[in-house]
Scaffold this motif. Sequence first.
Motif, short mmCIF file in Angstrom:
data_model
loop_
_atom_site.label_atom_id
_atom_site.label_comp_id
_atom_site.label_asym_id
_atom_site.label_seq_id
_atom_site.Cartn_x
_atom_site.Cartn_y
_atom_site.Cartn_z
N ASN A 4 0.67 -1.34 -0.06
CA ASN A 4 0.00 -0.03 0.05
C ASN A 4 0.56 1.22 0.07
N THR A 5 2.23 1.06 -0.03
CA THR A 5 3.18 2.17 0.00
C THR A 5 4.35 1.81 -0.72
N VAL A 6 5.04 2.81 -1.41
CA VAL A 6 6.26 2.42 -2.10
C VAL A 6 7.32 1.56 -1.42
N LEU A 7 7.52 1.97 -0.30
CA LEU A 7 8.72 1.16 0.37
C LEU A 7 8.09 -0.12 1.19
N GLY A 8 8.82 -1.17 1.13
CA GLY A 8 8.30 -2.14 2.03
C GLY A 8 8.94 -2.38 3.55
N PRO A 9 8.84 -3.41 4.18
CA PRO A 9 9.23 -3.17 5.60
C PRO A 9 10.65 -3.47 5.71
N GLY A 10 11.26 -3.10 6.74
CA GLY A 10 12.67 -3.25 6.90
C GLY A 10 13.44 -2.11 6.37
N VAL A 11 12.69 -1.26 5.75
CA VAL A 11 13.59 0.19 5.28
C VAL A 11 13.36 1.18 6.16
N LEU A 12 14.47 1.83 6.60
CA LEU A 12 14.44 2.71 7.72
C LEU A 12 13.44 4.04 7.33
N ASP A 13 12.69 4.44 8.27
CA ASP A 13 11.84 5.51 8.13
C ASP A 13 10.68 5.51 7.04
N SER A 14 10.58 4.19 6.57
CA SER A 14 9.28 3.85 5.78
C SER A 14 8.16 3.91 6.50
N ALA A 15 6.94 4.16 5.98
CA ALA A 15 5.73 4.04 6.69
C ALA A 15 4.86 2.65 6.07
N SER A 16 5.61 1.73 5.96
CA SER A 16 5.03 0.46 5.25
C SER A 16 3.97 0.12 5.75
N ARG A 17 2.87 -0.33 4.82
CA ARG A 17 1.67 -0.94 5.18
C ARG A 17 1.46 -2.13 4.27
N LEU A 18 1.52 -3.39 4.52
CA LEU A 18 1.21 -4.34 3.83
C LEU A 18 -0.16 -4.95 3.92
N SER A 19 -0.81 -5.41 3.20
CA SER A 19 -2.11 -6.07 3.38
C SER A 19 -2.43 -6.92 2.17
N GLY A 20 -3.61 -7.58 2.16
CA GLY A 20 -4.08 -8.20 1.07
C GLY A 20 -4.98 -7.53 0.31
N ASN A 21 -5.45 -7.60 -0.92
CA ASN A 21 -6.49 -6.83 -1.69
C ASN A 21 -7.43 -7.92 -1.46
N GLN A 22 -8.46 -8.12 -0.86
CA GLN A 22 -9.25 -9.01 -0.81
C GLN A 22 -10.61 -8.71 -1.49
N SER A 23 -10.88 -7.76 -2.24
CA SER A 23 -12.14 -7.41 -2.76
C SER A 23 -12.40 -8.56 -3.63
N ALA A 24 -13.82 -8.82 -3.67
CA ALA A 24 -14.25 -9.99 -4.69
C ALA A 24 -14.16 -9.09 -5.96
N PRO A 25 -13.98 -9.94 -7.08
CA PRO A 25 -13.75 -9.70 -8.25
C PRO A 25 -14.90 -8.88 -9.03
N GLY A 26 -16.19 -8.97 -8.61
CA GLY A 26 -17.33 -8.08 -9.08
C GLY A 26 -17.30 -6.93 -8.29
N ALA A 27 -16.98 -6.88 -7.30
CA ALA A 27 -16.83 -5.37 -6.70
C ALA A 27 -15.28 -4.38 -7.22
N ARG A 28 -14.22 -5.41 -7.25
CA ARG A 28 -12.93 -4.63 -7.75
C ARG A 28 -13.56 -4.29 -9.51
N LEU A 29 -13.95 -4.88 -10.14
CA LEU A 29 -14.22 -4.45 -11.61
C LEU A 29 -15.21 -3.18 -11.71
#
Length: 459
Positions: free
Chosen positions: A245-270
């Motif tokens: 959800n952000t450009v930098l992943g975890p483990g990077v100094l001073d990053s505001a990393s947030r990782l998740s899953g895009n769990q929206s159903a195909p119908g809602a996403r499209l």
Amino acid sequence: LEGRIKGLNQLRAQLESLPKESRSKAVVDAQVEGLATPTDHMLKIQLTKPFPQLLHFLAQPYFSAVASEFIVPFADARGEVQDRPVGTGPFQLRRWKRGKLVELERNRAYHTEFYPMTASEVHRAQGFLADSGKPLPFLDGAVFEVVRDRLAGWDAFLARKIDAIQIPRERIGTTVIQEVNLSPELTSNGIRLVVEPTLSFYYLAFNLLDPVLGKNRALRQAFSEALDHPHWILTFTGGAGRAMNTVLGPGVLDSASRLSGNQSAPGARLKTVAELLAKAGHPGGKGLPPFQLDMRGSDEFNHEFAERYAKDLAQVGVRLAVTYNSFEDYLEKAKAGKLQISYGGWALDYPDPVNGLQLLYGPNHAPGPNEANFNSPEFNRLHEQLKFMDPGPARKNVVRRMEEIVIQEVPWALGYVPYDYRVHHPWVFNFRPLDLYPRALKYFRFDPWIRLRYTEARP
């Protein structure tokens, strides 16, 4: 280190003017203004300007000390010594069969070093401080085998012929439960799981010089929203990854990393994609030309991802053609700025935001690493500021703003960060392999008595 250490650029120019076979001796004899050794155990470096990332560079293997008396007699015809590895680390090379194995043995002349006394609360709770204060290394040696068949390697691990291994992508789904737990079958045999984020990430880049994509942010948002992250991660990693959800992943100094899953159903996403296409002025894809996606590979995983993405876009009226390139051909297209939508990826050289955010720095446009040709004046200004900032709250605020700009302008469709899933048997301790830190081996401990007990108990 271009232009960062006094006199180093001049040395490089001098070496490039010499025949290759003369360079090793020239390195030994060279005098560099910004490098000095006041004592046998001290290296003094003079910089041309502030360089907060220097500590990351000094931690890299290519900064390891090599004795000068070794360079001249053992250099090859090119004046290089990498085929004769000699260093000052805790282990030395005993045997090397190219493409098959590397065997190390303990370096008896290694300097005095002790196991760390501090750790994060998480690693303290996991028992990583049990050996605090003990002399390093613990192992007398180690053997690294190259097993080209991942599943054969996995079977060898289960047969206790290998002490530790990365779980093959084909086995993630059957061995890992809820992303962080091993199956009961493995835990009943004492096998333990170590999960660490890598310092790599993947994304789709949109070429902002493209006359259609570059001028229409809502259209780029539609392409980004169309991505099915769970399918993407499952295709390439077997589920060993997290959506970004952000450009930098975890483990990077001073990053505001947030990782998740895009769990929206195909119908809602499209449905959201269709709404964004209408906002972009192209309801149902009307008036849009066919788009081009360039992949950086042609294996089954690249095909599966691209075909699914093209199929989803077709459902909302967008046509997507796909080219499956060799990696070399992909790089040539990227350098020429000829990519429209491209499958991008990066492995950080060091865990600092400068190394990741440079991919969107305007002056790094093609043929540089900025394949999106993103050129935001505010982002560029902040990047220039970031390069000279020390870690801390002020720098974190700058990084956060730069990531906000990227989210708003959508030069990328953010992808995922692969995670490293490794397992080890109960006779291996302090096992925490890390990206960019090959020296972790000195912390590993092996208990032969525990191994004997498990081996004898095996039916």
